[in-house]
Design a protein around this motif. Structure first.
Motif, PDB file in Angstrom:
ATOM      1  N   LEU A 203       0.873  -1.175   0.000  1.00 53.11           N
ATOM      2  CA  LEU A 203       0.000   0.000   0.000  1.00 53.11           C
ATOM      3  C   LEU A 203       0.907   1.221   0.000  1.00 53.11           C
ATOM      4  O   LEU A 203       1.742   1.383   0.897  1.00 53.11           O
ATOM      5  N   ASP A 204       0.759   2.081  -1.008  1.00 51.17           N
ATOM      6  CA  ASP A 204       1.659   3.214  -1.201  1.00 51.17           C
ATOM      7  C   ASP A 204       0.866   4.497  -1.420  1.00 51.17           C
ATOM      8  O   ASP A 204      -0.165   4.496  -2.099  1.00 51.17           O
ATOM      9  N   TYR A 205       1.388   5.580  -0.855  1.00 50.67           N
ATOM     10  CA  TYR A 205       0.754   6.898  -0.968  1.00 50.67           C
ATOM     11  C   TYR A 205       1.796   7.892  -1.457  1.00 50.67           C
ATOM     12  O   TYR A 205       2.955   7.873  -1.014  1.00 50.67           O
ATOM     13  N   ILE A 206       1.403   8.757  -2.377  1.00 47.97           N
ATOM     14  CA  ILE A 206       2.309   9.791  -2.862  1.00 47.97           C
ATOM     15  C   ILE A 206       1.558  11.111  -2.973  1.00 47.97           C
ATOM     16  O   ILE A 206       0.405  11.146  -3.418  1.00 47.97           O
ATOM     17  N   ARG A 207       2.190  12.183  -2.537  1.00 41.95           N
ATOM     18  CA  ARG A 207       1.615  13.516  -2.630  1.00 41.95           C
ATOM     19  C   ARG A 207       2.621  14.448  -3.298  1.00 41.95           C
ATOM     20  O   ARG A 207       3.797  14.470  -2.918  1.00 41.95           O
TER      21      ARG A 207
END
Length: 851
Positions: free
Chosen positions: A410-414
């Motif tokens: 699970l990966d998040y990028i902003r």
């Protein structure tokens, strides 16, 4: 044409005249499209309607024209389609871009008669005539349907065609999707064709002469790779591989593991809008394959699901001549074995990506791998004492290497502004491995006398959490920082059991059961800085610190392995002179032991040739230097490099005679060595015609090894071995008329030195043909491998106490028929940028499986 397509994807309007008339219609910021602000992440930002600028001559009004643009086949929105409004003089007077829902709005339209033209790559242009606008009244055109354009799609495919080999600033890229001879194979078949890499007949990979490398899949690790690279490669069907990246001088951003470098296997991902299903199948005299991959994307959500499997069947023959010195007596072992291998491998995936907003996204995925390798061997062993036959034995062995693995991420990028981004990546991985055998011992008359079996269950799991931040400084500098934690657990539980010709199995008192509990935690952080000058110099420097703690225990006691910390610097410099680029690099790397080096289980499938791991192993430390130059001269591309590598505390295989089993040799792993390698790689690619390319490479390196080996009296002394290794490859590909193509490939690697002997050289070759269907949605192919009788490899081991010569005959001639077809509708969308976990820190094991 390629440049033209790139410009089309960035323009807010069709035609350079429209771009000139609207200041907002030019290209946006990094990653953006014309007429809108890019988010620096390869995605369009929020739509902005451009402002008219016709030097005061364009009429302005207060009417609006609106509508929705959809794909007529799958009835989904066509995101970011271009809309242009023409007056009666056929001049552009206004324009816009559709949003993520396919909606567009033209504001401040003056009264008059117009036509509207909608365009997007992959679709036929749509023209709506006789639009009459009255003052103060809005017009809703409703749903506008676009039809796919086969002609335009064909042009995109041809003009965007990549070279088989590409060199980027920090890596070499092999575009495997162009390889027509690897269909029906696995990842090992693909990697054999990648410059700088060597893949032996067992599937073990080496880079510039070292097998101490790290292999990633889509920038991510997998626990099955930690167990064995060779096993992992068999799980990945070649049809799933898009490209292979070879990183010889990794920056501080990468884990410090992998003394020789990093190999990143990129699988095919969805870059389309709509619904598709790809089918790949093949059948051959040595193996068959089947793959299904589907994807659906609508609006902000994309889902991919699929996978592929491969079954193979192959015969092999092995002979072993071995002499050992035991208490002054020379024991000679002569052994032959016929083998038959059956294997079923597969890798399957389910992935999601979701755009939370224009500058935030989530990706998640589950990958499952399976490996079932079964080998049947019939051994005949003759043991001589001082040239007198002492005994003859017959042994039938069924070995089973069964494993499965699961990776969940699970990966998040902003993105805050172009090139400034923050990401959080998490991953959980687990693999289960069973390495069992059942042996039947026959007497000289062929009657069953007794039975043996080994049960060895292994679990390798890890949890990884990392965060990264990067930000530009002015326009020519980049700063990167990150933190990472890896929490790894390895367990091995093994036992030996014996029985008579009949009856139940019971524990073998001579080989008691055992276990290994091994916990490894790694905390790391890095800083990296990149600086580019106007005269085309680029400097990238960084440092990474890793602190490792280990808790290990066998069945009886704790194993004392002190914690250790490592500071790992890296420096890369490049300079471009016209079409020539010069690069230099230095980095320090760590190579931690992998599961097969650690596992203390005795592998007694062949009691004359035994392997056992060592849970007390410590990591290797390597210093790497390289200097390379690449240049393009008309149709010719050349790359040449020289490199050096110094490894201390090297993990080497060490063999010695058994004290209890007559005529047997036991191999284990020890931190006893120093290794020095100096070499050169030369690679070239020539495009003889636009349809015919040839590429070739030569690898030459000098290898020096030294370490402590055992003497006849039981003492140890310093031994060394040196040698020059030569390898090379030649490949050609021709695109013929009417969708026909042909490709040929050949590879060889010469004999390679080891501390106690040599590993035999080998060669491989293949020829393949492919016919693309007229609609470009499918193809059929025929390929053949090693059609002149298969392979033979001869290897030696030698010390003051023993000498071993083994010959491996692998009957791997193959003819295979392949089929590929794609159904569904597709259209191009921007590929999203993602961040994910990369674990580059485990020395992978070696495989003895021949197929």
């Amino acid at each position: 044409m390629k440049k033209f397509i790139t410009i089309l994807s960035l323009l807010a309007f069709v035609g350079t005249s429209a771009m000139a008339q609207f200041p907002g219609g030019g290209p946006g910021g990094p990653g953006g499209r014309g007429g809108q602000r890019g988010d620096g992440n390869g995605r369009p930002g929020q739509q902005q309607t451009p402002t008219l600028n016709l030097e005061g001559n364009a009429p302005k009004g207060n009417s609006k024209i609106t509508g929705f643009i959809i794909d007529e086949a799958v009835t989904t929105a066509v995101e970011f389609a271009n809309v242009a409004l023409y007056n009666k003089e056929n001049k552009v007077v206004d324009g816009a871009m559709a949003d993520e829902k396919g909606k567009f709005t033209l504001s401040r339209v003056a009264a008059g008669e117009y036509k509207l033209v909608v365009t997007f790559i992959g679709y036929a242009d749509k023209t709506i005539d006789n639009i009459k606008v009255e003052k103060g009244k809005d017009i809703d055109l409703g749903v506008i349907k676009l039809a796919t354009s086969a002609k335009q799609l064909d042009e995109v495919t041809v003009s965007a065609e990549k070279s088989m080999i590409e060199e980027k600033v920090d890596r070499l890229v092999y575009n495997a999707e162009k390889d027509i001879t690897s269909k029906g194979g696995d990842a090992a078949d693909v990697l054999r064709k990648v410059p700088l890499l060597t893949v032996d007949l067992d599937g073990n990979v080496s880079l510039r002469g070292t097998s101490n490398i790290r292999v990633l899949i889509n920038n991510k690790p997998s626990t099955i790779i930690a167990s064995s690279i060779a096993d992992a490669l068999k799980m990945i069907p070649s049809e799933l591989i898009k490209s292979v990246e070879v990183i010889t001088s990794p920056s501080a951003k990468y884990d410090a593991e992998g003394s020789g470098g990093i190999i990143n296997i990129i699988t095919k991902k969805s870059t389309i809008q709509g619904l598709t299903l790809n089918v790949d199948a093949g059948a051959g005299i040595r193996g068959s394959n089947l793959g299904l991959n589907g994807s659906i994307r609508k609006g902000k959500l994309g889902v991919t699901m699929g996978g592929g499997g491969r079954a193979f069947y192959n015969k092999a023959g092995v002979s072993l001549d071995q002499s050992t010195l035991v208490n002054g007596n020379t024991i000679l072992t002569k052994q032959t074995a016929d083998a038959f291998d059956n294997g079923i491998f597969g890798r399957y995936n389910l992935g999601f990506d979701y755009d939370i907003s224009k500058n935030q996204s989530l990706t998640a995925g589950v990958n499952f791998g399976t490996r079932n390798f079964i080998r049947t061997q019939d051994f005949t062993t003759n043991i001589y004492s001082n040239n007198v036959l002492n005994s003859t034995s017959f042994r039938n062995v069924d070995s089973k290497d069964l494993s499965n693995s699961v990776d969940v991420n699970l990966d998040y990028i902003r993105t805050f502004k172009p090139s400034q981004e923050w990401s959080v990546s998490t991953q959980y991985s687990k693999s289960n491995l069973k390495n069992n055998f059942l042996a039947e011992l026959l007497d000289e008359s062929g009657t069953l006398a007794s039975r043996q079996k080994n049960l060895n269950n292994n679990i390798n799991q890890e949890v990884t959490v990392q965060t990264d931040f990067q930000t530009p400084i002015k326009t020519n500098q980049m700063f990167e920082v990150g933190l990472k934690g890896i929490f790894r657990q390895v367990n091995s539980d093994f036992s030996y059991q014996v029985a008579g010709a009949t009856g139940d199995f019971a524990s073998d008192v001579r080989n008691p059961a055992g276990l290994l509990d091994y916990s490894q935690n790694i905390a790391s952080g890095y800083l990296s800085y990149t600086y580019s000058t106007k005269n085309k110099y680029t400097f990238k420097a960084g440092a990474r610190y890793e602190y490792t703690t280990i808790d290990a225990r066998d069945q009886i006691k704790d194993i004392d392995i002190p914690a250790y910390g490592n500071l790992v610097p890296s420096v890369n410099i490049s300079k471009t002179f016209g079409n020539t680029t010069l690069k230099a690099g230095y980095n320090k790397r760590i190579q931690r032991p992998g599961l097969q080096q650690l596992n203390p289980n005795f592998n007694l499938a062949n009691p004359q040739n035994i392997t056992i791991g060592n849970p007390s192993l410590r990591p290797e430390i390597t210093d790497n230097f390289e200097l390379s130059v690449s240049s393009s001269i008309k149709k010719l591309y050349l790359n040449a490099s020289v490199f050096g590598r110094q490894t201390n505390n090297s993990i080497l295989r060490l063999s010695s005679p058994s004290d209890t089993l007559i005529g047997a040799v036991i191999t284990t792993f020890q931190n006893i060595g120093t290794q020095q390698v100096f070499g050169s790689n030369i690679y070239g690619n020539l495009n003889i015609t636009p349809k015919w390319s040839v590429n070739a490479g030569v690898d030459v390196f000098y290898n020096y090894l030294e370490g402590q080996t055992r003497n006849v009296d039981g003492s140890s002394s310093l031994s060394s071995n040196t040698g020059v290794v030569v390898g090379g490859r030649l490949q050609t590909q021709i695109q013929l008329k009417n969708g026909w193509g042909i490709q040929g490939f050949s590879f060889f690697r010469g004999r390679q030195v080891q501390l106690q002997g040599t590993e035999g050289g080998f060669y491989m070759y293949s020829v393949g043909f492919r016919k693309d269907f007229k609609n470009k949605k499918g193809s059929i192919g025929l390929a053949t491998d090693n059609f002149f009788g298969g392979m033979v490899r001869r290897s030696t081991l030698e010390s003051a106490q023993f000498k071993q010569v083994s010959v491996n005959n692998i009957y791997n001639q193959n003819v295979k028929l392949t089929f590929s077809y794609k159904i569904g509708n597709m259209r191009m969308v921007e590929q999203k940028k993602t961040k994910s976990v990369r674990n580059d820190d485990v020395k992978a094991g070696e495989s003895n499986n021949n197929n």
